[in-house]
Structure formats: structure tokens, C-alpha cells
Design a protein around this motif. Structure first.
Motif, PDB file in Angstrom:
ATOM      1  N   GLY A 170     -20.009 -48.153 -37.240  1.00  0.00           N
ATOM      2  CA  GLY A 170     -18.629 -48.421 -37.627  1.00  0.00           C
ATOM      3  C   GLY A 170     -18.165 -47.516 -38.751  1.00  0.00           C
ATOM      4  O   GLY A 170     -17.048 -46.975 -38.724  1.00  0.00           O
ATOM      5  N   THR A 171     -19.019 -47.321 -39.737  1.00  0.00           N
ATOM      6  CA  THR A 171     -18.685 -46.428 -40.844  1.00  0.00           C
ATOM      7  C   THR A 171     -18.518 -44.995 -40.371  1.00  0.00           C
ATOM      8  O   THR A 171     -17.616 -44.270 -40.820  1.00  0.00           O
ATOM      9  CB  THR A 171     -19.772 -46.495 -41.925  1.00  0.00           C
ATOM     10  OG1 THR A 171     -19.928 -47.845 -42.353  1.00  0.00           O
ATOM     11  CG2 THR A 171     -19.405 -45.630 -43.117  1.00  0.00           C
ATOM     12  N   ALA A 172     -19.380 -44.568 -39.438  1.00  0.00           N
ATOM     13  CA  ALA A 172     -19.307 -43.197 -38.941  1.00  0.00           C
ATOM     14  C   ALA A 172     -18.000 -42.944 -38.195  1.00  0.00           C
ATOM     15  O   ALA A 172     -17.375 -41.893 -38.364  1.00  0.00           O
ATOM     16  CB  ALA A 172     -20.500 -42.913 -38.025  1.00  0.00           C
ATOM     17  N   PHE A 173     -17.570 -43.889 -37.371  1.00  0.00           N
ATOM     18  CA  PHE A 173     -16.292 -43.734 -36.669  1.00  0.00           C
ATOM     19  C   PHE A 173     -15.141 -43.599 -37.667  1.00  0.00           C
ATOM     20  O   PHE A 173     -14.240 -42.767 -37.493  1.00  0.00           O
ATOM     21  CB  PHE A 173     -16.045 -44.932 -35.746  1.00  0.00           C
ATOM     22  CG  PHE A 173     -16.689 -44.808 -34.401  1.00  0.00           C
ATOM     23  CD1 PHE A 173     -16.271 -43.835 -33.498  1.00  0.00           C
ATOM     24  CD2 PHE A 173     -17.705 -45.654 -34.024  1.00  0.00           C
ATOM     25  CE1 PHE A 173     -16.855 -43.711 -32.252  1.00  0.00           C
ATOM     26  CE2 PHE A 173     -18.302 -45.554 -32.780  1.00  0.00           C
ATOM     27  CZ  PHE A 173     -17.885 -44.581 -31.890  1.00  0.00           C
ATOM     28  N   LEU A 174     -15.168 -44.434 -38.715  1.00  0.00           N
ATOM     29  CA  LEU A 174     -14.111 -44.369 -39.723  1.00  0.00           C
ATOM     30  C   LEU A 174     -14.149 -43.042 -40.477  1.00  0.00           C
ATOM     31  O   LEU A 174     -13.097 -42.468 -40.783  1.00  0.00           O
ATOM     32  CB  LEU A 174     -14.252 -45.535 -40.695  1.00  0.00           C
ATOM     33  CG  LEU A 174     -14.071 -46.938 -40.111  1.00  0.00           C
ATOM     34  CD1 LEU A 174     -14.304 -47.991 -41.176  1.00  0.00           C
ATOM     35  CD2 LEU A 174     -12.697 -47.111 -39.482  1.00  0.00           C
ATOM     36  N   CYS A 175     -15.356 -42.546 -40.764  1.00  0.00           N
ATOM     37  CA  CYS A 175     -15.478 -41.293 -41.514  1.00  0.00           C
ATOM     38  C   CYS A 175     -14.978 -40.103 -40.708  1.00  0.00           C
ATOM     39  O   CYS A 175     -14.402 -39.163 -41.272  1.00  0.00           O
ATOM     40  CB  CYS A 175     -16.932 -41.075 -41.930  1.00  0.00           C
ATOM     41  SG  CYS A 175     -17.495 -42.170 -43.242  1.00  0.00           S
ATOM     42  N   VAL A 176     -15.205 -40.121 -39.385  1.00  0.00           N
ATOM     43  CA  VAL A 176     -14.720 -39.029 -38.545  1.00  0.00           C
ATOM     44  C   VAL A 176     -13.195 -38.957 -38.602  1.00  0.00           C
ATOM     45  O   VAL A 176     -12.605 -37.883 -38.799  1.00  0.00           O
ATOM     46  CB  VAL A 176     -15.209 -39.203 -37.098  1.00  0.00           C
ATOM     47  CG1 VAL A 176     -14.534 -38.194 -36.173  1.00  0.00           C
ATOM     48  CG2 VAL A 176     -16.727 -39.035 -37.024  1.00  0.00           C
ATOM     49  N   SER A 177     -12.549 -40.096 -38.445  1.00  0.00           N
ATOM     50  CA  SER A 177     -11.082 -40.115 -38.504  1.00  0.00           C
ATOM     51  C   SER A 177     -10.584 -39.786 -39.903  1.00  0.00           C
ATOM     52  O   SER A 177      -9.557 -39.113 -40.060  1.00  0.00           O
ATOM     53  CB  SER A 177     -10.556 -41.486 -38.076  1.00  0.00           C
ATOM     54  OG  SER A 177     -10.940 -41.789 -36.752  1.00  0.00           O
ATOM     55  N   TRP A 178     -11.308 -40.240 -40.912  1.00  0.00           N
ATOM     56  CA  TRP A 178     -10.891 -39.957 -42.283  1.00  0.00           C
ATOM     57  C   TRP A 178     -10.977 -38.467 -42.592  1.00  0.00           C
ATOM     58  O   TRP A 178     -10.134 -37.931 -43.312  1.00  0.00           O
ATOM     59  CB  TRP A 178     -11.742 -40.749 -43.265  1.00  0.00           C
ATOM     60  CG  TRP A 178     -11.377 -40.489 -44.692  1.00  0.00           C
ATOM     61  CD1 TRP A 178     -11.965 -39.614 -45.554  1.00  0.00           C
ATOM     62  CD2 TRP A 178     -10.293 -41.075 -45.409  1.00  0.00           C
ATOM     63  NE1 TRP A 178     -11.327 -39.629 -46.778  1.00  0.00           N
ATOM     64  CE2 TRP A 178     -10.296 -40.522 -46.712  1.00  0.00           C
ATOM     65  CE3 TRP A 178      -9.329 -42.029 -45.083  1.00  0.00           C
ATOM     66  CZ2 TRP A 178      -9.370 -40.898 -47.680  1.00  0.00           C
ATOM     67  CZ3 TRP A 178      -8.409 -42.388 -46.053  1.00  0.00           C
ATOM     68  CH2 TRP A 178      -8.430 -41.834 -47.322  1.00  0.00           C
ATOM     69  N   SER A 179     -11.989 -37.788 -42.061  1.00  0.00           N
ATOM     70  CA  SER A 179     -12.124 -36.349 -42.316  1.00  0.00           C
ATOM     71  C   SER A 179     -10.938 -35.579 -41.745  1.00  0.00           C
ATOM     72  O   SER A 179     -10.472 -34.610 -42.340  1.00  0.00           O
ATOM     73  CB  SER A 179     -13.438 -35.827 -41.734  1.00  0.00           C
ATOM     74  OG  SER A 179     -13.436 -35.883 -40.317  1.00  0.00           O
TER      75      SER A 179
END
Length: 364
Positions: free
Chosen positions: A127-136
Motif C-alpha cells: 500500500g505504501t509503495a503504490f502511494l509513493c509511486v503516485s506521489w513521485s
């Protein structure tokens, strides 16, 4: 207990780190001497060889940022220098995300589906990784907007929509690749190079001129092709509407074929029965992402505010421009081709603005 998966994960980490460090080193070498850190070249080379170049950039940016905090208001060059450093860090973070985190996220999802079990830490990590991809992606877009002298920053609502449409477009793509790998793990080893090669040729045909020489330019195109395997990324001047339609159409067809291949080849068992409703929600999720993207560019893009005030400020090069003021250093020798290309790609330059830009370095 799975040396093959461990070796693949470490290989992705090593390849992503090497590519990002190479870009960081090439950028430092091409930057004007006045903008380079006051560190011996040999030490910089050693730091990048030890995979510490990105870490050094962050420390250097913190040092410059601290100096900016205590600088006088009229010392604008320090602020421009800080924006310049921040943009490079944002772009390197974007490359690292799509070369390292996104493939590892796909691999982790495949492992969870393959073993049919997941620990709490794995679920939180995904879940954190999905959010980090969009945040980048959002962070990179916001850093580009800092290039404008009289910038119109993204509002909170615009940022949320921009974040969400990237999230809704990336999740179904990763799910489709992971499902395809679930039945044909070696098929991904064929699928990825073929799609990557198609994206690499597409980027090459658009005639990018980002790096200083042809060799590093091929590295840049190769890295952008990896990003395009998962998400849209603009690399050329001009209107992006037709290119984005072609890209999203291709990705939608490709992901649909991957999902249908899994449906066709899956064994009739209840082991992965929960995947059917998840897969059924993937297409509406992707269409929702496209709808949010249309909503963003039609009503929430800063262009709307600019047009209401009688100006034109095109971030994704979707139209013409009358007056676009860009940040530049006061010294005429501080010219940076890399930032020049980004400006011409992501902003619509009028001739006076372009001439003004060529007389200074972009502080992005």
C-alpha cells in the motif's frame, strides 16, 4: 528460502541504483561550474561509484537550503540554485521509483499471489509503495511548476486529483502484469523487453535532446521507456493530447490482453477466486483514472486560473503561449542545456521567453 526471487529483487535494486547514479554523475559533469558542489571531482566520482551520489545531492541541497533560509531577501540566486537542486533530486527520485520500486512492487504482488498468503508488513509495504509511486509523479510535476517566474502552483484540490488519477491508472497496470506472471512467469521476461523496446523506439522517434551527448541520451531514453511501461511521461514538445490517447489506448489494450490471458489459462480452482472481483474492478478503476485526468486538465489545471487572468501557462505543452516568464540566473554564463530542454518540453515557450531563457540557466 527463495534464492531466485531474492536474486531478481537484488538485481532490480542494483540496476536501478546504477542507472540513477550514472544520471546524477552525468548531470553534475554537464552543469555549469558555478552550480557544482565545491567538492573535488575525484571525491564526487567515488561517491557515485559507491552509490552515494543521490545521498550526497540531498545533503548538499540541505546545506544550500539552510543558507537560503538565512539569506537576505535580495539574494535571489541562492533561491534559484535551491530550486535547481530540488528539481534534480525530484527527477532522480522519479527514476528510482520506476526503475526500482515499481518492478519490486510487481514482484511482491506476484509472490503474494503465488504463495497465496501475505503478512501484514507485506500488505502495508504494498500500500505504501503504490502511494509513493503516485506521489513521485505529483512531486515531479510540482517541481516543474517551480520553473515559472510567476508560477501558478497546484491547489490542494488539483494536487489530490493529480495524485488520484495516477494512482488509479498505475494500480490496474501492475495488477495485470502480476496476474500474467502468475501463470507465465517467463512470459513476462518476453513481454517486458518487447513493450520496453516499443516505448524506447517511440521516445527515440520523438527526438529527445535531454543529455549532453548521444550515449547518455540513449540511457535517458531507456529509463523513460521503463517509466512508460507503467505510466505516462511526456518527453516531447507540442500538444500531448494525441500522444496520450495513443499511449493510454496501447496500455489499455495491452493490460486487457494480459488479464484475458490469465483468465484463459487459469486452473479451475477456488485458490484465487477472490481475484475475479478484483480483476473486474480493474477496468472501471482505469477508466476512472482517465476520467479524473480529463477533469484535471479541463477544470482544475492551473491553466484555468491563468486563462481567467488573461495569460497562458502550459505545463504539458498543450497549446500556445503569449508571455511565459522563467526563472534564470543573473549571470549570462550559467546556461544549462538539460534545463533548457525541460522548459521547451513541458512549457509552451514564446520567442521572447525562449530568448530570455537562452541567456541564463533555468533554476528548476
Amino acid at each position: 528460502g527463495h534464492p531466485g526471487w531474492a536474486a531478481l529483487s537484488l538485481s532490480l535494486l542494483a540496476a536501478a541504483s546504477a542507472a540513477a547514479q550514472a544520471c546524477s554523475w552525468l548531470w553534475l559533469r554537464s552543469d555549469p561550474p558555478a552550480l557544482r558542489p565545491a567538492v573535488p571531482v575525484a571525491l564526487l566520482a567515488a561517491l557515485h561509484l559507491l552509490q552515494l551520489g543521490f545521498f550526497f545531492r540531498c545533503l548538499h541541497a540541505l546545506k544550500v537550503g539552510w543558507r537560503v533560509c538565512w539569506a537576505k531577501a535580495e539574494e535571489e540566486d541562492e533561491q534559484r540554485h535551491m530550486a535547481f537542486l530540488s528539481h534534480d533530486i525530484s527527477m532522480l527520485r522519479l527514476f528510482e521509483t520506476f526503475l526500482e520500486n515499481t518492478p519490486q512492487l510487481t514482484l511482491l504482488l506476484y509472490i503474494i499471489l503465488r504463495t497465496n498468503k501475505a503478512e501484514l508488513s507485506q500488505g502495508l509495504g504494498m500500500g505504501t509503495a503504490f502511494l509513493c509511486v503516485s506521489w513521485s509523479l505529483l512531486d515531479y510535476h510540482q517541481s516543474l511548476r517551480s520553473f515559472l517566474q510567476d508560477k501558478y502552483e497546484l491547489s490542494l484540490g488539483s494536487s489530490i486529483i493529480y495524485f488520484l488519477w495516477n494512482l488509479f491508472l498505475i494500480c490496474p497496470r501492475i495488477l495485470a502484469v502480476a496476474l500474467f506472471a502468475l501463470l507465465w512467469p517467463y512470459g513476462v521476461a518476453v513481454h517486458f523487453p518487447l513493450v520496453w523496446l516499443a516505448m524506447f523506439l517511440w521516445v527515440s522517434l520523438q527526438g529527445t535532446d535531454f543529455m549532453e551527448s548521444p550515449g547518455p541520451e540513449q540511457l535517458y531514453r531507456a529509463m523513460v521507456a521503463v517509466i512508460l511501461y507503467f505510466s505516462w511521461f511526456n518527453v516531447a514538445q507540442g500538444r500531448t493530447l494525441y500522444r496520450s490517447i495513443i499511449y493510454h489506448g496501447f496500455i489499455l489494450v495491452d493490460s486487457t490482453l494480459l488479464a484475458l490471458a490469465w483468465l484463459w489459462g487459469r486452473a479451475p480452482s477456488e485458490e484465487h477466486s477472490y481475484l475475479l472481483p478484483v480483476l473486474s474492478a480493474a477496468l472501471p478503476c482505469y477508466l476512472l483514472g482517465l476520467g479524473l485526468r480529463v477533469t484535471y486538465y479541463k477544470w482544475l489545471h492551473p491553466n484555468v486560473q491563468v486563462q481567467q487572468e488573461g495569460r497562458c501557462d502550459e505545463v504539458d505543452a498543450t497549446g500556445g503561449s503569449d508571455e511565459v516568464e522563467f526563472r534564470s540566473f543573473l549571470e549570462p554564463d550559467l546556461v544549462n542545456r538539460r534545463m533548457q530542454w525541460l522548459a521547451q518540453t513541458h512549457f509552451a515557450l514564446s520567442q521572447p521567453a525562449l530568448q530570455h531563457f537562452l541567456n541564463g540557466a533555468a533554476a528548476v
